[in-house]
Design a protein around this motif. Sequence first.
Motif, PDB file in Angstrom:
ATOM      1  N   ALA A  67       0.852  -1.190   0.000  1.00 47.38           N
ATOM      2  CA  ALA A  67       0.000   0.000   0.000  1.00 47.38           C
ATOM      3  C   ALA A  67       0.886   1.237   0.000  1.00 47.38           C
ATOM      4  O   ALA A  67       1.824   1.335   0.794  1.00 47.38           O
ATOM      5  CB  ALA A  67      -0.918   0.006   1.219  1.00 47.38           C
ATOM      6  N   SER A 103      -1.986   4.050   4.606  1.00 51.31           N
ATOM      7  CA  SER A 103      -1.415   2.779   4.155  1.00 51.31           C
ATOM      8  C   SER A 103      -1.369   1.754   5.289  1.00 51.31           C
ATOM      9  O   SER A 103      -1.597   0.559   5.061  1.00 51.31           O
ATOM     10  CB  SER A 103      -0.019   2.991   3.552  1.00 51.31           C
ATOM     11  N   THR A 159      -4.877   5.695  -0.278  1.00 50.37           N
ATOM     12  CA  THR A 159      -3.737   4.821  -0.536  1.00 50.37           C
ATOM     13  C   THR A 159      -4.008   3.969  -1.777  1.00 50.37           C
ATOM     14  O   THR A 159      -5.160   3.736  -2.139  1.00 50.37           O
ATOM     15  CB  THR A 159      -3.459   3.900   0.675  1.00 50.37           C
TER      16      THR A 159
END
Length: 256
Positions: free
Chosen positions: A35, A48, A103
């Motif tokens: 991510a 993330s 993200t």
Amino acid sequence: MLTANRSNIGRVRQINEDQSWVGQLSNGVTLAIVADGMGGHQAGDVASQLAVDAFRNALERNASKPELTEQEGKMLIRQAISEANETIYAMAAGDERYHNMGTTIVAALLRAGNVIIGHVGDSRAYKLTKNSIDLLTMDHSLVNELVKSGQLTEEEAANHPRRNVLTRAVGTDPHVEIDVQAVEWSPEDVLLLCSDGLTNMVSEQQMLEVVANGEEELESKADHLIQLALEAGGDDNITVVLLQESAGMKREESSQ
């Protein structure tokens, strides 16, 4: 399953907004996610991390059943990324510090014979053999849309000033469209998941040369790819996950 999971802040950024995780369930299914967060202040690394945690929790909760089918695997990948989207969106909506955070996600569920890939954004998945590298994902980005419509060439897109503008991300809207696919998988194949800190700096030919090198262990190959991105400028966070089937291996790695 042999795994390598590496992340580097790069040479320019003050904080690493990439997160990644690799784990194996009791039924032999291997899970992996990369991510690449975005947002002001520290919102990107929050997004993330939330994405990885939500994905991991959802899959560990639901994907450990014996004899998981391909259709179930696709559904679970989609469900896990949707849960990540809801978690990030809710936090962003409730806290001004995290307004507009989001993200990318590229994630994999590996079973004997095939791998299921889910992705949103411009983090990528590649399948590599000794002689070939195949891009499995399509960037959800402005420049990729312009390439598909014939307004930009691949070469122009690679250096376009807006190449980092995404058309789709996790957490920026209440609902997100998720691309999910199943790909055939052989024991000698290598799966590469990575953030754009690698793909903007290192060519596909360079990636293939590193991964196809029979002299290096998988972890050394991941380190080598990171080093190539740093040598090319390292102007973004760089995250690399490599996976290759191998008997008797079980491990879990987390990087940040």
